[in-house]
Write an enzyme that holds these catalytic residues in place. Sequence first.
Site, PDB file in Angstrom:
ATOM      1  N   GLN A   1      87.736  52.406  16.098  1.00 13.50           N
ATOM      2  CA  GLN A   1      86.329  52.164  15.828  1.00 13.50           C
ATOM      3  C   GLN A   1      85.926  52.907  14.540  1.00 13.50           C
ATOM      4  OE1 GLN A   1      84.383  49.988  17.251  1.00 13.50           O
ATOM      5  NE2 GLN A   1      85.624  49.425  19.027  1.00 13.50           N
TER       6      GLN A   1
ATOM      7  N   ASP B   1      90.912  40.906  26.591  1.00 10.35           N
ATOM      8  CA  ASP B   1      90.032  41.928  26.060  1.00 10.35           C
ATOM      9  C   ASP B   1      89.470  42.678  27.262  1.00 10.35           C
ATOM     10  OD1 ASP B   1      87.265  42.002  23.653  1.00 10.35           O
ATOM     11  OD2 ASP B   1      88.502  43.567  24.576  1.00 10.35           O
ATOM     12  N   SER B   2      89.069  43.941  27.015  1.00 12.71           N
ATOM     13  CA  SER B   2      88.776  44.844  28.150  1.00 12.71           C
ATOM     14  C   SER B   2      87.370  44.643  28.708  1.00 12.71           C
ATOM     15  CB  SER B   2      88.887  46.295  27.664  1.00 12.71           C
ATOM     16  OG  SER B   2      88.006  46.448  26.549  1.00 12.71           O
ATOM     17  N   GLY B   3      86.549  43.885  28.012  1.00  9.08           N
ATOM     18  CA  GLY B   3      85.207  43.677  28.546  1.00  9.08           C
ATOM     19  C   GLY B   3      84.161  44.596  27.963  1.00  9.08           C
TER      20      GLY B   3
ATOM     21  N   PHE C   1      83.256  45.085  24.958  1.00  3.48           N
ATOM     22  CA  PHE C   1      82.466  44.388  23.942  1.00  3.48           C
ATOM     23  C   PHE C   1      81.535  43.369  24.571  1.00  3.48           C
ATOM     24  CE2 PHE C   1      81.442  43.155  19.783  1.00  3.48           C
ATOM     25  CZ  PHE C   1      81.299  41.782  19.773  1.00  3.48           C
TER      26      PHE C   1
ATOM     27  N   ASP D   1      92.026  36.723  16.751  1.00  2.00           N
ATOM     28  CA  ASP D   1      91.436  35.792  17.733  1.00  2.00           C
ATOM     29  C   ASP D   1      90.015  35.507  17.273  1.00  2.00           C
ATOM     30  OD1 ASP D   1      90.122  38.431  18.951  1.00  2.00           O
ATOM     31  OD2 ASP D   1      89.111  36.682  19.836  1.00  2.00           O
TER      32      ASP D   1
HETATM   33  C1  LIG Z   1      82.821  35.522  14.284  1.00  4.93           C
HETATM   34  C2  LIG Z   1      82.108  34.839  15.436  1.00  4.93           C
HETATM   35  C3  LIG Z   1      82.036  33.303  15.323  1.00  4.93           C
HETATM   36  O1  LIG Z   1      82.761  35.139  16.634  1.00  4.93           O
HETATM   37  C4  LIG Z   1      81.762  35.265  17.618  1.00  4.93           C
HETATM   38  C5  LIG Z   1      80.480  35.645  16.903  1.00  4.93           C
HETATM   39  C6  LIG Z   1      80.130  37.090  17.040  1.00  4.93           C
HETATM   40  O2  LIG Z   1      81.317  37.880  16.939  1.00  4.93           O
HETATM   41  C7  LIG Z   1      82.263  37.685  17.966  1.00  4.93           C
HETATM   42  C8  LIG Z   1      83.633  38.010  17.374  1.00  4.93           C
HETATM   43  N1  LIG Z   1      83.657  39.387  16.883  1.00  4.93           N
HETATM   44  C9  LIG Z   1      84.211  40.373  17.623  1.00  4.93           C
HETATM   45  N2  LIG Z   1      84.172  41.663  17.250  1.00  4.93           N
HETATM   46  C10 LIG Z   1      84.743  42.366  18.263  1.00  4.93           C
HETATM   47  C11 LIG Z   1      84.901  43.741  18.448  1.00  4.93           C
HETATM   48  C12 LIG Z   1      85.481  44.222  19.631  1.00  4.93           C
HETATM   49  C13 LIG Z   1      85.614  45.629  19.904  1.00  4.93           C
HETATM   50  O3  LIG Z   1      85.229  46.501  19.097  1.00  4.93           O
HETATM   51  N3  LIG Z   1      86.144  46.007  21.099  1.00  4.93           N
HETATM   52  C14 LIG Z   1      86.572  45.094  22.013  1.00  4.93           C
HETATM   53  N4  LIG Z   1      87.100  45.538  23.185  1.00  4.93           N
HETATM   54  N5  LIG Z   1      86.480  43.764  21.806  1.00  4.93           N
HETATM   55  C15 LIG Z   1      85.925  43.298  20.619  1.00  4.93           C
HETATM   56  C16 LIG Z   1      85.760  41.900  20.433  1.00  4.93           C
HETATM   57  C17 LIG Z   1      85.155  41.449  19.260  1.00  4.93           C
HETATM   58  N6  LIG Z   1      84.812  40.193  18.820  1.00  4.93           N
HETATM   59  O4  LIG Z   1      82.011  38.507  19.074  1.00  4.93           O
HETATM   60  C18 LIG Z   1      81.501  37.714  20.142  1.00  4.93           C
HETATM   61  C19 LIG Z   1      80.124  38.211  20.510  1.00  4.93           C
HETATM   62  C20 LIG Z   1      82.514  37.699  21.277  1.00  4.93           C
HETATM   63  O5  LIG Z   1      81.390  36.377  19.661  1.00  4.93           O
HETATM   64  C21 LIG Z   1      82.247  36.310  18.573  1.00  4.93           C
HETATM   65  O6  LIG Z   1      80.755  35.353  15.544  1.00  4.93           O
END
Ligand SMILES: CC1(C)O[C@@H]2[C@@H](CO[C@@]3(CNc4nc5cc6c(=O)[nH]c(N)nc6cc5[nH]4)OC(C)(C)O[C@@H]23)O1
Length: 376
Positions: free
Chosen positions: A194, A92-94, A96, A271
Amino acid sequence: MKFDLLHTDINSKARAGVITTDHGVIETPIFMPVGTAGTVKGVHQRELKDDINPDIILGNTYHLYLRPKTEILEKAGGLHKFMNWDRNILTDSGGFQVYSLSGRRKIKEEGVKFKSHIDGSYHFFSPENVMEIQRTIGADIIMAFDECTPYPCDYRYAQRSMHMTHRWLDRCINHLEKVPTKYGYDQAFFPIVQGSTFKDLRAQSAEYIANAGAVGNAIGGLSVGEPAEEMYEMCEVVTNILPKDKPRYLMGVGTPINILENIALGIDMFDCVMPTRNARNGMLFTSEGFINIKNKKWADDYSPIDPMGNTWVDTDYSKAYLRHLFVADEYLGKQIATIHNLGFYMWLVREARRQIIAGTFYAWKEKMVKQMATRL
Ligand SMILES: CC1(C)O[C@@H]2[C@@H](CO[C@@]3(CNc4nc5cc6c(=O)[nH]c(N)nc6cc5[nH]4)OC(C)(C)O[C@@H]23)O1
């Protein structure tokens, strides 16, 4: 990178396919274990291969850039060599993580200034330097530098954020053409849709991303706290627009139920930290429902962890023993639970693939969604 679409379900948009990269094939639908900082927490690479057997794992640019740092990875010949993993890696690009992790960050047109969550030092990510960092890490699939639009947000903010992600996408693509790969194998680039939870913005973003003509496409800005129904609605809109002959990656998703529902909507790649993070808290996923192994009810239950299990830990150890390890806070408990949960997630997507090819996916999905919601 090549994608062969082998079969599309007749009763849903579910697909079975094969992605081929220089580090081997990836059978889709696929779940990608999260290995943020170059390790799937608590599992050796050899155990990953022998017991869970994922075709691809995830790394993260933000984390790897801060620690062990890009120069260490470059001297090793890239992340594959550094962590001794010769299969596929996606980073992932970082963008987020900067939004969700770093203490303070300032998002401007040029890029994002942020504070390291490790030592408080200041850093700057831009579409250009993040492409260079991902070249150095050397993942087989790299992601665009985007702004994951916070949830909830108003329409105006979502619209402005989406357009900035589109401008940053153009900068990523232009810069990648100037920065060759470093280790002799290809790296596929995926743009990210997005548009938050606004259908018209999602359609607009999906059109923009589809027109970029990349070898694969990702859907971001979801699994950020929105209701599951809204996640499904947005995926329905986006997968109706993204090209059918390219894999679709839904970032950060999700629970076993989320995964099956989104496979039915035409998503190929997933993922999520859920199987590994929940394992460390003693939450086990099984085909019959989920188990909180710390619950007293398992204290004298000597039955196998999961008789229908897919890895050796499921039958080598009892529920009573695993509960004991968690109560005693023994390392081994977290390791056993992690191998179990990842084994379950891999089984789930592999069984979905088998059902899609057999033409029986939809009825199976409906049965599993009900079954897996049970608290055991
Ligand atoms: C579901 C669960 C358990 O997964 C946990 C926690 C909160 O949600 C997660 C998972 N959701 C998630 N949405 C995303 C959206 C993007 C995005 O728009 N762009 C880029 N570059 N990367 C993304 C990575 C993402 N991961 O995100 C973090 C904060 C990484 O922790 C994960 O709840």
